[in-house]
Enzyme design. Structure first.
Site, PDB file in Angstrom:
ATOM      1  N   GLU A 306       0.850  -1.282  -0.023  1.00 21.48           N
ATOM      2  CA  GLU A 306      -0.048   0.140   0.191  1.00 21.48           C
ATOM      3  C   GLU A 306       0.861   1.324   0.239  1.00 21.48           C
ATOM      4  OE1 GLU A 306      -3.142  -0.419  -0.728  1.00 21.48           O
ATOM      5  OE2 GLU A 306      -3.036  -2.497  -0.267  1.00 21.48           O
ATOM      6  N   TRP A 309       1.960   1.752  -3.503  1.00 17.16           N
ATOM      7  CA  TRP A 309       0.773   2.314  -4.288  1.00 17.16           C
ATOM      8  C   TRP A 309       0.959   3.932  -4.083  1.00 17.16           C
ATOM      9  CZ3 TRP A 309      -2.208   1.056  -7.989  1.00 17.16           C
ATOM     10  CH2 TRP A 309      -2.776  -0.149  -8.218  1.00 17.16           C
ATOM     11  N   TRP A 337     -20.409  12.043 -19.449  1.00 17.70           N
ATOM     12  CA  TRP A 337     -21.146  12.067 -18.069  1.00 17.70           C
ATOM     13  C   TRP A 337     -22.517  12.893 -17.900  1.00 17.70           C
ATOM     14  CZ3 TRP A 337     -18.465   8.543 -15.707  1.00 17.70           C
ATOM     15  CH2 TRP A 337     -16.971   8.631 -15.715  1.00 17.70           C
ATOM     16  N   ASN A 372     -10.478   2.939   3.089  1.00 17.49           N
ATOM     17  CA  ASN A 372     -10.371   2.643   1.606  1.00 17.49           C
ATOM     18  C   ASN A 372     -11.293   1.912   0.913  1.00 17.49           C
ATOM     19  OD1 ASN A 372      -8.300   2.639  -0.779  1.00 17.49           O
ATOM     20  ND2 ASN A 372      -8.188   0.487  -0.222  1.00 17.49           N
ATOM     21  N   TRP A 390     -15.690  11.652 -12.266  1.00 19.55           N
ATOM     22  CA  TRP A 390     -15.016  11.229 -11.509  1.00 19.55           C
ATOM     23  C   TRP A 390     -14.233  12.618 -10.965  1.00 19.55           C
ATOM     24  CZ3 TRP A 390      -9.824  12.870 -12.392  1.00 19.55           C
ATOM     25  CH2 TRP A 390      -9.261  13.146 -13.564  1.00 19.55           C
ATOM     26  N   TRP A 413      -9.221   7.917  -7.679  1.00 19.38           N
ATOM     27  CA  TRP A 413     -10.382   8.229  -8.358  1.00 19.38           C
ATOM     28  C   TRP A 413     -10.421   7.879  -9.841  1.00 19.38           C
ATOM     29  CZ3 TRP A 413     -15.219   9.292  -7.425  1.00 19.38           C
ATOM     30  CH2 TRP A 413     -15.495   9.890  -6.160  1.00 19.38           C
TER      31      TRP A 413
END
Ligand SMILES: Cc1cc2nc3c(=O)[nH]c(=O)nc-3n(C[C@H](O)[C@H](O)[C@H](O)COP(=O)(O)OP(=O)(O)OC[C@H]3O[C@@H](n4cnc5c(N)ncnc54)[C@H](O)[C@@H]3O)c2cc1C
Length: 496
Positions: A306, A309, A337, A372, A390, A413
């Site tokens: 993590e 990440w 969208w 998360n 987003w 996102w």
């Protein structure tokens, strides 16, 4: 002749312990180093500015100022950006200018541009500038693909993380971790209330001509306090160290616990990593993660992944700064969208009728943090159930999150919306009800944030509209199955 001194410009490295550029400055000037922080008006005027995060940031600065003063040093907080701020500061000095200005490197597009300007400016004034790595364990320019193609940076997490782990085992990177021993033992002494001898030899009042008060920190804290409407966690490096210490006994269970939002199985370190109250190098030392190998299936290894990440998303932002404003994948830049304002409002307020989504949004609004797993659920719901961009969600998260941070927020996102590097494939659409049943089986998380559902059995909690006696909750604003079909159509119309 007055003795020389140095200035350390604090930005996202708000701590003394293990601060490499501060330490360099302190050594060069034998303890005659002063700290400064500039509030850049451009930052304060950002559309995603958050009073809550700013309040937490100010508390972090206050903790740092107090610590520096206890150590015989000082921090001056000025009400201007660094360009005017440095001019002003130099004009106030009753001695000659500093010999050195130091700072730790930042990787956001805005900061990189600002830093190169300041570097040139100080250089022209004859002040030597020294910078160091701090915010990441491995900097984007250090982690390159082995082939030398023009697009030579990693765009997929798995090969990135393999390379990251292989670098970790090298001496240079091991050193970055082992040298944290001293900083963690300093924090431990502070935590235990042991006396610490002063190490700095200068305060701003020794150098500044005017008597008037120019430090703006307390006035900022006062102005902001009325805008902060949620309880803020303890700020500063000592609080970060305490959170880290608390997590030590949990890291081995991280793999099985990290996905359950009701169980505090995660570290809650993100708010401290964001401001540099603590760094990945300190975390790796403290949790003894430096010998982890890629691919092991343990709690410690998953936790390190993590952290990787986080480094990955910084790496992407560094190499492809346009992700701040558009989709990483060009084929998804012009998606149509629907962007319905009323649905966006319902999502923001936690009133969509889907309990897991609403609980997440209410956790965000009332605490400034969200688990998360739930971030992934609410983000997917906004894009793929409500068909809202987003970017609207990213902006709202930044306004609310205490750990709001451009690189991981944008990365998270774009992952959820399937527009980013190495994203969730667009046809994988989270079913909020199934996610809820799987990750909050007893509905404890839901009940914590939606007390109106506290007497409802877990059998109906995840989809209360299916309850035979009638729906005790808000009617869902959309039907997931119908919206899924629409979302697939929307993504199919991508540029080819
Ligand atoms: C839509 C979305 C938005 C997000 N926005 C942010 C944000 O603004 N700031 C932020 O720090 N994180 C963000 N994340 C990542 C992640 O949700 C948080 O880092 C994590 O929940 C913080 O809690 P923790 O410190 O207990 O994490 P832990 O599970 O204890 O993880 C340890 C650390 O690893 C890093 N990390 C963990 N998960 C991720 C991840 N998926 N991506 C990148 N880094 C990760 C964080 O620095 C975290 O503190 C976002 C994720 C999603 C899906």
């Amino acid at each position: 002749m007055a003795e020389s001194f140095g200035i350390h410009w604090f930005r996202r490295d708000l701590r003394v312990a293990g601060n490499p550029a501060l330490k360099w400055n302190w050594k060069q000037n034998q303890g005659r180093t002063l700290g400064v922080f500039f509030f850049d008006s451009k930052f304060l005027a950002r559309p995603d500015f958050s009073h809550h995060r700013f309040g937490f940031f100010l508390n972090t600065l206050k903790a740092l100022q107090t610590e520096l003063r206890e150590l015989g040093g000082d921090l001056l907080v000025l009400d201007s950006g660094p360009e005017q701020g440095f001019d002003y500061l130099l004009s106030l000095l009753k001695t000659r200018p500093p010999t050195h200005v130091t700072f730790n490197r930042d990787y956001e597009p805005f900061a990189r541009e600002r830093d190169s300007k300041i570097y040139r400016k100080l250089d022209q004034l004859g002040i030597s500038v020294h910078t160091e790595r701090d915010h990441l364990l491995i900097e984007p320019q250090e982690l390159k693909k082995d082939d030398s193609k023009p697009q030579g940076f990693y765009q997929v997490y798995t090969p990135f993380s393999k390379k990251w782990f292989s670098l970790l085992s090298q001496d240079e990177f091991q050193n970055r971790i082992t040298t944290q021993k001293e900083s963690l033992s300093y924090l431990n002494k502070r935590k235990n209330g042991n006396k610490i001898e002063p190490i700095f030899k200068l305060t701003w009042s020794d150098l500044i001509k005017k008597e008037e008060r120019i430090d703006q920190l307390d006035s900022y804290i006062q102005k902001t306090s009325t805008q902060v409407t949620i309880p803020l966690p303890e700020a500063g490096s000592l609080a970060a160290y305490q959170a880290l210490t608390l997590f030590k006994s949990k890291v081995d269970h991280y793999l099985e616990k990290r996905d359950y939002p009701n169980d505090p199985g995660t570290s809650h370190l993100s708010i401290y990593l964001k401001n540099g109250s603590i760094t990945p190098a300190m975390v790796l030392y403290s949790l003894d993660l430096k010998n982890e190998k890629w691919g092991d299936k343990t709690g410690r290894n998953q936790f390190l992944k993590e952290i990787v990440w986080r480094e990955f998303y910084y790496h992407i932002l560094y190499h492809q700064p346009n992700v701040e404003h558009e989709a990483f994948l060009s084929q998804f830049r012009n998606l149509k969208w629907e962007n319905r304002e009323d649905w966006f409002e319902a999502w923001k307020q936690g009133k969509t009728g889907y309990p897991i989504v609403d609980a997440g949004m209410r956790q965000l609004n009332t605490t400034g943090w969200m688990h998360n797993r739930v971030r992934m659920i609410v983000a997917s719901f906004l894009c793929k159930d409500l068909l809202i961009s987003w970017q609207w969600g990213e902006n709202y998260f930044m306004k609310q999150l205490l750990d709001g941070d451009l690189a991981p927020n944008n990365g998270g996102w774009q992952w959820a919306a399937s527009t980013g590097c190495d994203p969730q494939p667009y046809f994988r659409i989270f079913n909020p009800t199934l996610q809820s049943e799987k990750f909050d089986p007893k509905g404890e998380y839901i009940k914590k944030f939606l007390p109106e559902l506290k007497n409802i059995s877990p059998d109906w909690l995840h989809a209360p509209w299916t309850r035979p006696e009638g729906n005790p909750y808000i009617s869902p604003i959309v039907d997931h199955q119908q919206q899924k079909v629409k979302a697939l159509d929307l993504y199919k119309q991508r540029n080819t």
